[in-house]
Design an enzyme around this catalytic site. Structure first.
Site, PDB file in Angstrom:
ATOM      1  CG  HIS A  87       1.268   8.326  -9.194  1.00  0.00           C
ATOM      2  ND1 HIS A  87       1.772   7.066  -8.969  1.00  0.00           N
ATOM      3  CD2 HIS A  87       0.149   8.411  -8.453  1.00  0.00           C
ATOM      4  CE1 HIS A  87       0.996   6.420  -8.121  1.00  0.00           C
ATOM      5  NE2 HIS A  87      -0.011   7.211  -7.792  1.00  0.00           N
ATOM      6  CB  SER A  90       4.540   4.887  -5.932  1.00  0.00           C
ATOM      7  OG  SER A  90       3.743   3.980  -5.189  1.00  0.00           O
ATOM      8  NE  ARG A 136       1.351   8.106  -4.836  1.00  0.00           N
ATOM      9  CZ  ARG A 136       1.032   8.467  -3.597  1.00  0.00           C
ATOM     10  NH1 ARG A 136       1.941   8.996  -2.795  1.00  0.00           N
ATOM     11  NH2 ARG A 136      -0.201   8.292  -3.143  1.00  0.00           N
ATOM     12  CD  GLU A 190      -5.013   7.798  -4.290  1.00  0.00           C
ATOM     13  OE1 GLU A 190      -6.130   8.376  -4.354  1.00  0.00           O
ATOM     14  OE2 GLU A 190      -4.632   6.974  -5.127  1.00  0.00           O
ATOM     15  NE  ARG A 191     -10.305   6.083  -1.653  1.00  0.00           N
ATOM     16  CZ  ARG A 191     -10.899   5.041  -1.059  1.00  0.00           C
ATOM     17  NH1 ARG A 191     -11.698   5.222  -0.022  1.00  0.00           N
ATOM     18  NH2 ARG A 191     -10.703   3.819  -1.495  1.00  0.00           N
ATOM     19  CG  MET A 192      -5.585  10.794   4.568  1.00  0.00           C
ATOM     20  SD  MET A 192      -5.930   9.651   5.888  1.00  0.00           S
ATOM     21  CE  MET A 192      -7.169  10.606   6.794  1.00  0.00           C
ATOM     22  CE1 TYR A 193      -8.068   2.753   0.747  1.00  0.00           C
ATOM     23  CE2 TYR A 193      -6.524   3.651  -0.855  1.00  0.00           C
ATOM     24  CZ  TYR A 193      -7.632   2.874  -0.556  1.00  0.00           C
ATOM     25  OH  TYR A 193      -8.294   2.217  -1.563  1.00  0.00           O
ATOM     26  CG  HIS A 260      -2.393  10.847  -6.395  1.00  0.00           C
ATOM     27  ND1 HIS A 260      -1.236  10.239  -5.971  1.00  0.00           N
ATOM     28  CD2 HIS A 260      -2.154  12.185  -6.347  1.00  0.00           C
ATOM     29  CE1 HIS A 260      -0.347  11.152  -5.651  1.00  0.00           C
ATOM     30  NE2 HIS A 260      -0.878  12.348  -5.870  1.00  0.00           N
TER      31      HIS A 260
HETATM   32  O1  LIG Z   1      -2.970   2.705  -2.171  1.00  0.00           O
HETATM   33  C1  LIG Z   1      -3.475   3.716  -2.689  1.00  0.00           C
HETATM   34  O2  LIG Z   1      -3.255   4.861  -2.299  1.00  0.00           O
HETATM   35  C2  LIG Z   1      -4.433   3.544  -3.854  1.00  0.00           C
HETATM   36  C3  LIG Z   1      -3.777   3.804  -5.164  1.00  0.00           C
HETATM   37  O3  LIG Z   1      -2.609   3.056  -5.355  1.00  0.00           O
HETATM   38  O4  LIG Z   1      -4.943   2.248  -3.838  1.00  0.00           O
HETATM   39  P1  LIG Z   1      -6.362   1.794  -4.401  1.00  0.00           P
HETATM   40  O5  LIG Z   1      -6.078   0.981  -5.613  1.00  0.00           O
HETATM   41  O6  LIG Z   1      -6.969   0.998  -3.307  1.00  0.00           O
HETATM   42  O7  LIG Z   1      -7.177   3.014  -4.717  1.00  0.00           O
END
Ligand SMILES: O=C(O)[C@@H](CO)OP(=O)(O)O
Length: 332
Positions: A87, A90, A136, A190-193, A260
């Site tokens: 994407h 954002s 996004r 996206e990976r769940m942070y 993502h």
């Molecule tokens: O914040 C996030 O979700 C990801 C992608 O923007 O960050 P990172 O670069 O740490 O993978």
């Protein structure tokens, strides 16, 4: 139309015209993506040479699931394009916040990136689009498709409830032919942070230390607090890719995936057979499309299409060249 500059190319790309290769550069223990234009800046002709001389590896096929349309045998002659696109920028990329599965929209810059990405793939056939369930990625897919020369209408497929499915039916075969289904899947999110979501990346590094934060962000199997590691993200994204997307390619459909940084890194790791060491240094820029050709059960990496006037893109395969001719014919 803005050409692909080295800044736009997928991460810190070293000039590599001499070796004229596309895709991951495995030298110096890191993986970098090289695009057609960064390889051969400003030269259409060289672009062609690059394309035909590229060392784009033929990747051993992942074990192919059986396709409803082709049975367990992939059609030997089928050839399909696979476009991957991260994407555009954002609002939280702009603010340097951990985003993960928080559903934030694009910035005006991100909108522009998506439009520019669309110009770069405007001559490449797209039959079906997959996006994550996050806005996004969906915005990016839609904005990119607005640039496509075929002018088909991307339509989100709603299957979240029986009513959503029923109420969004289209009753004209002709209209359906002029549409592209857009399938949304949380597995491509996206990976769940975890507990980092919403925190500022710099402030988090100041608080916990650069190394710790780098480990959370870029190690393969260490998850951030209560979040997913890249390995966990890959498990669901790659399973979805194998189960849902490969069968489409096997049946000859051209596919675009808008997703993502980390879900796409997982898929690229699978396609390019990167090791867990290699994938941790793979970085994807926002809004840069990457093209693979799926042929006879194998994925052939073709780098990043530079733009509609880039001759090399259309030399990639006979069917892409033909498709472009067809579009030219439609314009006359
Ligand atoms: O914040 C996030 O979700 C990801 C992608 O923007 O960050 P990172 O670069 O740490 O993978």
């Amino acid at each position: 139309m803005a050409a692909c500059t080295s800044q736009q190319a997928l991460i810190s790309v070293k000039p590599r015209c001499a070796s004229a290769s596309f895709g991951p550069d495995r030298r110096a223990g890191s993986v970098r993506f090289v695009s057609a234009t960064s390889c051969c800046p400003g030269s259409r002709k060289l672009g062609l040479v690059c394309a035909s001389n590229s060392q784009s590896s033929v990747i051993e096929p992942a074990k192919l699931p059986s396709s409803p349309e082709s049975g367990s045998n992939p059609k030997k002659s089928s050839e399909a394009a696979l476009i991957l696109i991260r994407h555009g920028e954002s609002l939280w990329n702009e603010k340097n916040l951990f985003t993960g599965c928080v559903d934030v929209p694009l910035t005006p810059k991100g909108v522009n990136e998506a439009i520019e990405a669309g110009k770069r793939i405007c001559n490449i056939p797209v039959d079906v689009i997959y996006t994550s369930s996050l806005i996004r990625a969906q915005m990016t897919a839609m904005l990119a498709m607005m640039q496509h020369r075929r002018k088909k209408v991307p339509i989100i497929v709603h299957k979240e409830s029986e009513r959503a499915h029923q109420w969004s039916q289209v009753y004209s075969e002709e209209t359906k032919k002029q549409s592209i289904p857009v399938i949304t899947a949380w597995q491509l999110n996206e990976r769940m942070y975890g507990e980092l979501q919403g925190l500022n990346k710099q402030e988090t590094a100041d608080l916990f230390g650069k190394e710790q934060v780098h480990e959370w962000r870029r190690s393969y199997d260490i998850p951030p607090p209560n979040g997913e590691s890249l390995e966990m993200c890959a498990e669901r994204a790659v399973s979805y890719f194998k189960e849902q997307i490969i069968p489409q390619l096997v049946s000859g459909k051209h596919v675009m995936i808008a997703a993502h940084g980390n879900s796409l890194r997982s898929i690229i790791m699978h396609l390019d057979k990167l090791t867990s060491q290699e994938v941790i240094s793979l970085e994807l820029s926002t809004g840069i499309p990457m093209l693979y050709i799926f042929k006879e059960g194998k994925f052939i990496r073709r780098g990043s299409p530079a733009g509609p006037s880039e001759a090399g893109v259309y030399a990639y395969t006979k069917s892409l060249a033909k498709y472009r001719q067809k579009l030219d014919g439609m314009d006359q």
